[in-house]
Motif scaffolding. Structure first.
Motif, PDB file in Angstrom:
ATOM      1  N   SER A  95      -4.053  -1.307  -0.336  1.00  0.00           N
ATOM      2  CA  SER A  95      -4.455  -1.116  -1.734  1.00  0.00           C
ATOM      3  C   SER A  95      -4.458  -2.423  -2.523  1.00  0.00           C
ATOM      4  O   SER A  95      -5.058  -2.504  -3.593  1.00  0.00           O
ATOM      5  N   THR A  96      -3.784  -3.438  -1.997  1.00  0.00           N
ATOM      6  CA  THR A  96      -3.741  -4.738  -2.694  1.00  0.00           C
ATOM      7  C   THR A  96      -4.852  -5.669  -2.224  1.00  0.00           C
ATOM      8  O   THR A  96      -4.966  -6.785  -2.721  1.00  0.00           O
ATOM      9  N   MET A  97      -5.672  -5.206  -1.275  1.00  0.00           N
ATOM     10  CA  MET A  97      -6.686  -6.068  -0.674  1.00  0.00           C
ATOM     11  C   MET A  97      -8.081  -5.573  -1.030  1.00  0.00           C
ATOM     12  O   MET A  97      -8.289  -4.401  -1.344  1.00  0.00           O
ATOM     13  N   GLU A  98      -9.049  -6.480  -0.973  1.00  0.00           N
ATOM     14  CA  GLU A  98     -10.441  -6.136  -1.245  1.00  0.00           C
ATOM     15  C   GLU A  98     -11.198  -5.944   0.059  1.00  0.00           C
ATOM     16  O   GLU A  98     -10.821  -6.454   1.111  1.00  0.00           O
ATOM     17  N   ASN A  99     -12.284  -5.177  -0.031  1.00  0.00           N
ATOM     18  CA  ASN A  99     -13.208  -5.006   1.095  1.00  0.00           C
ATOM     19  C   ASN A  99     -12.541  -4.362   2.308  1.00  0.00           C
ATOM     20  O   ASN A  99     -12.894  -4.649   3.448  1.00  0.00           O
ATOM     21  N   VAL A 100     -11.574  -3.494   2.059  1.00  0.00           N
ATOM     22  CA  VAL A 100     -10.879  -2.830   3.166  1.00  0.00           C
ATOM     23  C   VAL A 100     -11.627  -1.563   3.564  1.00  0.00           C
ATOM     24  O   VAL A 100     -12.029  -0.759   2.721  1.00  0.00           O
ATOM     25  N   ILE A 101     -11.800  -1.381   4.870  1.00  0.00           N
ATOM     26  CA  ILE A 101     -12.301  -0.117   5.398  1.00  0.00           C
ATOM     27  C   ILE A 101     -11.099   0.664   5.895  1.00  0.00           C
ATOM     28  O   ILE A 101     -10.378   0.209   6.790  1.00  0.00           O
ATOM     29  N   SER A 102     -10.861   1.814   5.330  1.00  0.00           N
ATOM     30  CA  SER A 102      -9.686   2.591   5.710  1.00  0.00           C
ATOM     31  C   SER A 102     -10.038   3.653   6.736  1.00  0.00           C
ATOM     32  O   SER A 102     -10.848   4.547   6.483  1.00  0.00           O
ATOM     33  N   LEU A 103      -9.417   3.529   7.903  1.00  0.00           N
ATOM     34  CA  LEU A 103      -9.492   4.561   8.937  1.00  0.00           C
ATOM     35  C   LEU A 103      -8.126   5.231   9.066  1.00  0.00           C
ATOM     36  O   LEU A 103      -7.785   5.790  10.098  1.00  0.00           O
ATOM     37  N   GLY A 104      -7.376   5.161   7.983  1.00  0.00           N
ATOM     38  CA  GLY A 104      -6.012   5.662   8.034  1.00  0.00           C
ATOM     39  C   GLY A 104      -5.792   6.989   7.353  1.00  0.00           C
ATOM     40  O   GLY A 104      -4.849   7.699   7.663  1.00  0.00           O
ATOM     41  N   VAL A 105      -6.655   7.348   6.421  1.00  0.00           N
ATOM     42  CA  VAL A 105      -6.416   8.535   5.608  1.00  0.00           C
ATOM     43  C   VAL A 105      -6.756   9.792   6.391  1.00  0.00           C
ATOM     44  O   VAL A 105      -7.846   9.915   6.939  1.00  0.00           O
ATOM     45  N   GLY A 106      -5.813  10.726   6.422  1.00  0.00           N
ATOM     46  CA  GLY A 106      -6.016  11.965   7.165  1.00  0.00           C
ATOM     47  C   GLY A 106      -6.596  13.069   6.313  1.00  0.00           C
ATOM     48  O   GLY A 106      -5.996  14.131   6.158  1.00  0.00           O
ATOM     49  N   GLU A 107      -7.763  12.814   5.730  1.00  0.00           N
ATOM     50  CA  GLU A 107      -8.403  13.862   4.952  1.00  0.00           C
ATOM     51  C   GLU A 107      -9.913  13.739   5.032  1.00  0.00           C
ATOM     52  O   GLU A 107     -10.445  12.655   5.280  1.00  0.00           O
ATOM     53  N   PRO A 108     -10.617  14.855   4.849  1.00  0.00           N
ATOM     54  CA  PRO A 108     -12.076  14.821   4.909  1.00  0.00           C
ATOM     55  C   PRO A 108     -12.654  13.896   3.848  1.00  0.00           C
ATOM     56  O   PRO A 108     -12.079  13.726   2.768  1.00  0.00           O
ATOM     57  N   ASP A 109     -13.798  13.309   4.155  1.00  0.00           N
ATOM     58  CA  ASP A 109     -14.480  12.503   3.147  1.00  0.00           C
ATOM     59  C   ASP A 109     -15.511  13.332   2.384  1.00  0.00           C
ATOM     60  O   ASP A 109     -16.230  12.802   1.540  1.00  0.00           O
ATOM     61  N   PHE A 110     -15.570  14.630   2.674  1.00  0.00           N
ATOM     62  CA  PHE A 110     -16.455  15.532   1.946  1.00  0.00           C
ATOM     63  C   PHE A 110     -15.786  16.011   0.662  1.00  0.00           C
ATOM     64  O   PHE A 110     -14.560  16.113   0.588  1.00  0.00           O
ATOM     65  N   VAL A 111     -16.596  16.326  -0.329  1.00  0.00           N
ATOM     66  CA  VAL A 111     -16.104  16.965  -1.543  1.00  0.00           C
ATOM     67  C   VAL A 111     -16.005  18.464  -1.273  1.00  0.00           C
ATOM     68  O   VAL A 111     -16.810  19.030  -0.532  1.00  0.00           O
TER      69      VAL A 111
END
Length: 397
Positions: free
Chosen positions: A32-48
């Motif tokens: 969260s303190t860095m720019e241009n990060v691609i997160s493959l860590g979050v365990g939740e859907p990317d759909f709304v």
């Protein structure tokens, strides 16, 4: 440490002090303190969440449905859940006495353990696994006992591994298939062999089936649907993953009446009831939104196939996960530990993954990557991961 800090520390529960904070959060906080990060860590859907679900919640508010519901949840929601489980997974529960609507599946797991575990009881936990299982067992005075799985058998749990860890103090076993973090699944024949061990030793089964719908190559088999298993299984699930409803915090637990009543007692004192507007949203989801759910599943399957194939092309060994939305590749060939790999990948290439050790000791040598993100992000992440692996290989020469 100041005198005040020391005094406050002495007043904390010993059980709480023994538990480490979630290992996942450290990498999220750093990212969260860095720019241009691609997160493959979050365990939740990317759909709304589907619009019909959101609209149902809005309508409940407009109609002034803002009071408590029954402690166990709206009866119409419990009926819908029971019908859904019977139709999809061949398990039948009484809506009146065997279904409790919870604040997410996480509360359901906690209720199941609290209702059945006494201090000193041992609970077998198949690892690698979701980070909360062992801490929840420890917080109520139980003893978590790891049952390891490995890449050699696609992270499926073997009957011998279970039997080797059973003692006279073993109360039950916590299963989670499809699995987080490995994506492993268990078929009917494989679960049947586990059922034989469970019946032989008179164990309870806590079955976390939150990813049940996200099974890509074969229909999910609930352990509760197998012969001799319904009466000894507490099934936990919810709406977070299948209907993209993580922030709604709505789940459920189902079990034979004596267990359901015991869990309801705790739920009454702990939560009163789940959010009323979230319950109306869940009712719409489970009743009318399977088409939207299936569209998400198709997308996840496509991403899985691309991502695992691409990981292998970088030189990483990775089994094909049968469910959930995680890949769990081996990083042993790099010579780095899971923590070192994840930290360097984040700092040097701005890709956030989770070190496998967060999910138990058996996770060492692996990282968890969520492919619940856009194809554009996955393609860029693969390019960065491949570049990082080449850099590490140069350093080892």
């Amino acid at each position: 440490m100041t005198y005040t800090d020391s005094l406050n520390q002495s007043r904390l529960s010993a059980a709480v002090q023994r538990i480490k904070p979630s290992g996942i959060r450290r990498f999220f906080d750093l990212a969260s303190t860095m720019e241009n990060v691609i997160s493959l860590g979050v365990g939740e859907p990317d759909f709304v969440t589907p619009w019909a679900v959101r609209e149902a919640s809005i309508a409940s508010l407009e109609k002034g449905m803002t009071s408590y519901t029954a402690n166990a949840g709206l009866l119409e929601l419990r009926v819908a859940i029971a019908d859904y489980l019977e139709r999809k997974f061949r398990t039948r529960y009484s809506p009146e006495n065997e279904v409790v609507v919870t604040v997410g599946a996480s509360e359901g797991i906690d209720l199941a353990l609290r209702a059945t575990i006494d201090p000193g009881d041992e609970v077998l936990i198949v690892e690698p696994c979701f980070v909360s299982y062992a801490p929840l067992v420890s917080l109520i005075g139980g003893i978590p006992v790891s049952v390891p799985t490995s890449l050699d058998n696609d992270f499926k749990v073997m009957p011998k591994a279970i039997e080797s860890r059973i003692t006279e103090r073993t109360k039950g076993i916590l299963l989670s298939f499809p699995n987080n973090p490995t994506g492993a699944v268990m078929g009917e024949e494989e679960l049947g062999k586990i059922a034989d061990v469970v019946v032989k030793h008179n164990l309870l089964v806590y079955s976390d089936e939150i990813y049940a719908e996200l099974s890509y190559d074969a229909p999910h088999v609930s352990v509760a649907s197998l012969p001799r298993m319904w009466e000894r299984t507490i099934l936990i699930s919810g709406f977070s993953k299948s209907f993209a409803m993580t922030g709604w915090r709505i789940g459920y637990v189902t079990a034979p009446e004596p267990y359901a009543k015991a869990m309801l007692k705790i739920h009454q004192y702990l939560m009163m009831c789940a959010s009323t507007m979230a319950q109306y949203a869940a009712l719409e989801a489970v009743t009318n939104c399977e088409e939207e759910m299936n569209e998400m599943i198709i997308s996840y399957r496509q991403r899985r196939n691309f991502f695992v194939k691409s990981l292998r092309e970088t030189g990483m060994e990775c089994h094909l996960p049968g469910g959930a939305f995680y890949a769990f590749p081996s990083i042993k060939a790099t010579g780095l530990t899971s923590e070192q790999f994840a930290e360097r990948l984040l700092i040097e290439e701005q890709v956030a993954v989770v070190p496998g050790t967060v999910f138990g000791e058996g996770g060492e040598g692996h990282i968890r990557c969520s492919y619940a993100t856009s194809m554009d992000q996955l393609e860029e992440a693969i390019e960065r991961i491949g570049r990082f692996i080449q850099q590490v290989a140069k350093e080892r020469k």
